[in-house]
Design a protein around this motif. Structure first.
Motif, short mmCIF file in Angstrom:
data_model
loop_
_atom_site.label_atom_id
_atom_site.label_comp_id
_atom_site.label_asym_id
_atom_site.label_seq_id
_atom_site.Cartn_x
_atom_site.Cartn_y
_atom_site.Cartn_z
N LEU A 279 5.04 -10.08 -2.15
CA LEU A 279 4.42 -8.83 -2.61
C LEU A 279 4.30 -8.80 -4.13
CD1 LEU A 279 6.18 -6.24 -0.26
CD2 LEU A 279 4.02 -7.43 0.09
N THR A 280 5.18 -9.50 -4.80
CA THR A 280 5.14 -9.51 -6.26
C THR A 280 3.84 -10.13 -6.80
OG1 THR A 280 6.39 -11.60 -6.23
CG2 THR A 280 7.64 -9.56 -6.51
N ARG B 23 -4.76 -6.98 -2.27
CA ARG B 23 -3.95 -5.77 -2.37
C ARG B 23 -2.82 -5.82 -1.35
NH1 ARG B 23 -8.96 -4.21 -0.21
NH2 ARG B 23 -8.93 -3.64 2.00
N ILE B 24 -1.94 -4.82 -1.39
CA ILE B 24 -0.91 -4.63 -0.38
C ILE B 24 -1.39 -3.51 0.54
CG2 ILE B 24 1.47 -3.89 0.07
CD1 ILE B 24 2.26 -5.09 -2.60
N GLY B 25 -1.45 -3.79 1.82
CA GLY B 25 -1.97 -2.79 2.74
C GLY B 25 -1.77 -3.19 4.18
N VAL C 51 0.99 -9.31 -5.96
CA VAL C 51 0.08 -8.17 -6.15
C VAL C 51 0.62 -7.21 -7.20
CG1 VAL C 51 -0.97 -6.17 -5.02
CG2 VAL C 51 -0.85 -8.36 -3.83
N THR C 52 1.89 -6.87 -7.08
CA THR C 52 2.46 -5.87 -7.99
C THR C 52 2.47 -6.36 -9.44
OG1 THR C 52 4.69 -6.68 -7.49
CG2 THR C 52 3.85 -4.85 -6.16
N THR D 279 3.58 -3.22 5.85
CA THR D 279 2.52 -3.65 4.95
C THR D 279 2.74 -5.09 4.50
OG1 THR D 279 3.73 -2.77 3.06
CG2 THR D 279 2.13 -1.31 4.12
N SER E 273 -1.74 -1.04 -4.18
CA SER E 273 -0.68 -1.18 -3.19
C SER E 273 -0.58 0.12 -2.41
CB SER E 273 0.66 -1.50 -3.87
OG SER E 273 1.71 -1.56 -2.92
N TYR E 274 -0.60 0.02 -1.07
CA TYR E 274 -0.56 1.20 -0.21
C TYR E 274 0.52 1.03 0.85
CZ TYR E 274 -5.28 1.64 -2.18
OH TYR E 274 -6.36 1.71 -3.03
N SER E 275 1.27 2.11 1.08
CA SER E 275 2.19 2.13 2.21
C SER E 275 1.38 2.42 3.47
CB SER E 275 3.27 3.20 2.02
OG SER E 275 2.68 4.50 2.05
N VAL F 91 0.67 -8.47 1.93
CA VAL F 91 -0.45 -8.87 1.07
C VAL F 91 -1.68 -9.06 1.95
CG1 VAL F 91 -1.33 -10.64 -0.48
CG2 VAL F 91 1.07 -9.93 -0.62
#
Length: 466
Positions: free
Chosen positions: A175-176, A259-261, A178-179, A230, A185-187, A232
């Motif tokens: 995930l990093t 993105r994260i989703g 993306v962050t 969630t 980034s979405y929950s 990547v």
């Protein structure tokens, strides 16, 4: 699903993820449309000249057109003197340039250690050159060919395994990635709420059929459907960004929407396949390759997202003031609504037919049971009283007279097992001979068969015998 329907789904997916209405899928689904961008296209030779400024020392010897989102990019393939191939992408408007710059940040985040773990190649940017508000990018060429969704679904099981493994590799990225690049980034709940907001926006157009509005609203309000972990997400995955060679996925391109989703985002394009077995095969291999088990509603959400992208297509067309694109979006929405209504009618008829068949079977079983009961009268079972054992005693001709007591003891010895005491406590019952008087005496000289009689014998206790 017929070819125009599959093309329309692929078209609206491309538009939802930032593609153009002039892409091959939209041309197949809706026919050619006039581009909202009026700039003159750059030829491959012009792009080659720009590439030499982006990559010092590059000396192209041959050029060719490269398929791309025609409304957003001008693209070409180059061949240099050493036989090495290059790809040039030049944006046609500032929004497209921003997408390429986002991809540039994403590709820089793919460190060598991450690239080494991926089962496919990702593009490498060799150089850039800025011209006003637009930035042209030059990439090292990736081997492989783009196949249509029909060609992919008709491929071998090995190809389905490759696609499933590629999807799993994307969704297992840290995930990093993306962050650290400050990408969206979405929950799970934020993603659902975002879709609800987009549905409200689409409903304000007044052009979404009521059937679809109810269908999407009910699905988005089903909280259980949106419980997922969630990950990547590629965000723009479709067959045009998949490079295939000899049943192997060699590369993935189009990293502008990382993105994260919801992992279902990357499966939306698969629902356009006419082969359910192909989708299931990809999902099975994806499940096996993932580090964590995907949720059970993944494909349902993917199908919903594929449908809902039509509403995004409509909103984008109206915002751009593109009348022909708006008309085509309305037509595809009406077609989808009619298909859903027809499927609901067929499901209702099938359910009613199954219910009627079950009722007929129950009625037939009841009638058969009634007929069987009429042919076989009921039988009453009565307990049999505990009868005393009977012994037939016959007089033996030619022997001396035997006293009643000895005859009784002989009968007892012949019918009772030695040492048995089961009936020892029963009381002795009188024995009557057929030819004797009322006192139970027999004529000692009577040896005829008339002397045969039936008597009840009570075993004697050992003490009584003495």
């Amino acid at each position: 699903m017929d070819a125009p329907r599959r093309a329309s789904i692929a078209c609206k997916n491309a538009l939802f993820y930032g593609g153009s209405e002039d892409s091959p899928h939209c041309i197949m689904a809706t026919g050619p449309t006039q581009s909202t961008v009026e700039k003159v296209r750059r030829t491959p030779l012009e792009l080659a000249a720009i590439a030499t400024a982006a990559v010092p020392g590059l000396a192209p010897t041959a050029t060719a057109f490269s398929p791309d989102d025609d409304a957003d990019f001008d693209s070409a393939l180059l061949l240099d003197a050493d036989g090495k191939r290059w790809r040039v992408r030049s944006p046609r408007h500032p929004e497209a340039s921003t997408r390429l710059e986002t991809e540039f940040m994403v590709l820089r985040a793919f460190a060598p250690s991450i690239r080494a773990e991926l089962p496919f190649h990702v593009p490498t940017i060799a150089g850039t050159v800025r011209q006003g508000d637009l930035t042209t990018f030059v990439y090292t060429h990736l081997h492989g060919a783009m196949l249509s969704i029909d060609e992919l679904s008709a491929g071998s099981p090995a190809l389905a395994r490759e696609i499933g493994s590629a999807l799993a590799a994307i969704h297992d990225l840290p995930l990093t990635l993306v962050t650290n690049a400050d990408l969206p980034s979405y929950s799970a709940n934020e993603f659902r709420q975002r879709k609800l907001n987009e549905l409200d926006q689409a409903a304000t157009t007044g052009k979404i059929p009521a059937t679809l509005l109810r269908r999407w609203e009910h699905a988005l309000e089903d909280v259980a459907l949106w419980r997922f972990n969630t990950s990547v997400v590629h965000g723009d995955l479709h067959e045009d960004n998949l490079m295939v060679q000899d049943d192997s996925v060699t590369a993935l391109t189009g990293w502008t929407d990382l993105r994260i989703g919801d992992p279902a985002d990357d499966f939306a394009w698969l629902v356009a396949s006419n082969e359910a077995s192909f989708v299931e095969a990809v999902l099975n291999h994806y499940t096996q390759a993932r580090r964590e088990k995907p949720d059970v509603h993944l494909l349902r959400r993917a199908a919903l997202l594929a449908e809902f992208a039509l509403a995004q297509y409509l909103v984008k067309a109206m915002a751009a003031g593109h009348q022909s694109m708006t008309a085509e979006a309305e037509s595809m929405l009406q077609t989808l609504s009619a298909d859903i209504d027809e499927q609901a009618r067929r499901d209702e008829e099938a359910a009613q037919a199954a219910e009627n068949e079950a009722a007929e079977i129950l009625a037939a079983d009841a009638q058969a049971a009634a007929t069987s009961a009429g042919q076989n009268p009921p039988v009453s079972v009565v307990a049999i009283p505990n009868a005393e054992p009977t012994v037939t005693v016959a007089a033996i001709p030619g022997t001396s007279a035997t006293s009643p007591e000895r005859s009784l003891e002989s009968a007892q010895a012949g019918t009772t097992a030695p040492g048995s005491t089961a009936d020892a406590e029963e009381t002795e019952k009188p024995v009557q001979a057929g030819g004797g008087d009322s006192n139970g005496t027999n004529d000692p000289d009577d040896t005829s068969t008339a002397a045969i009689s039936v008597v009840k014998v009570t075993p004697l206790h050992t003490a009584d015998r003495s």
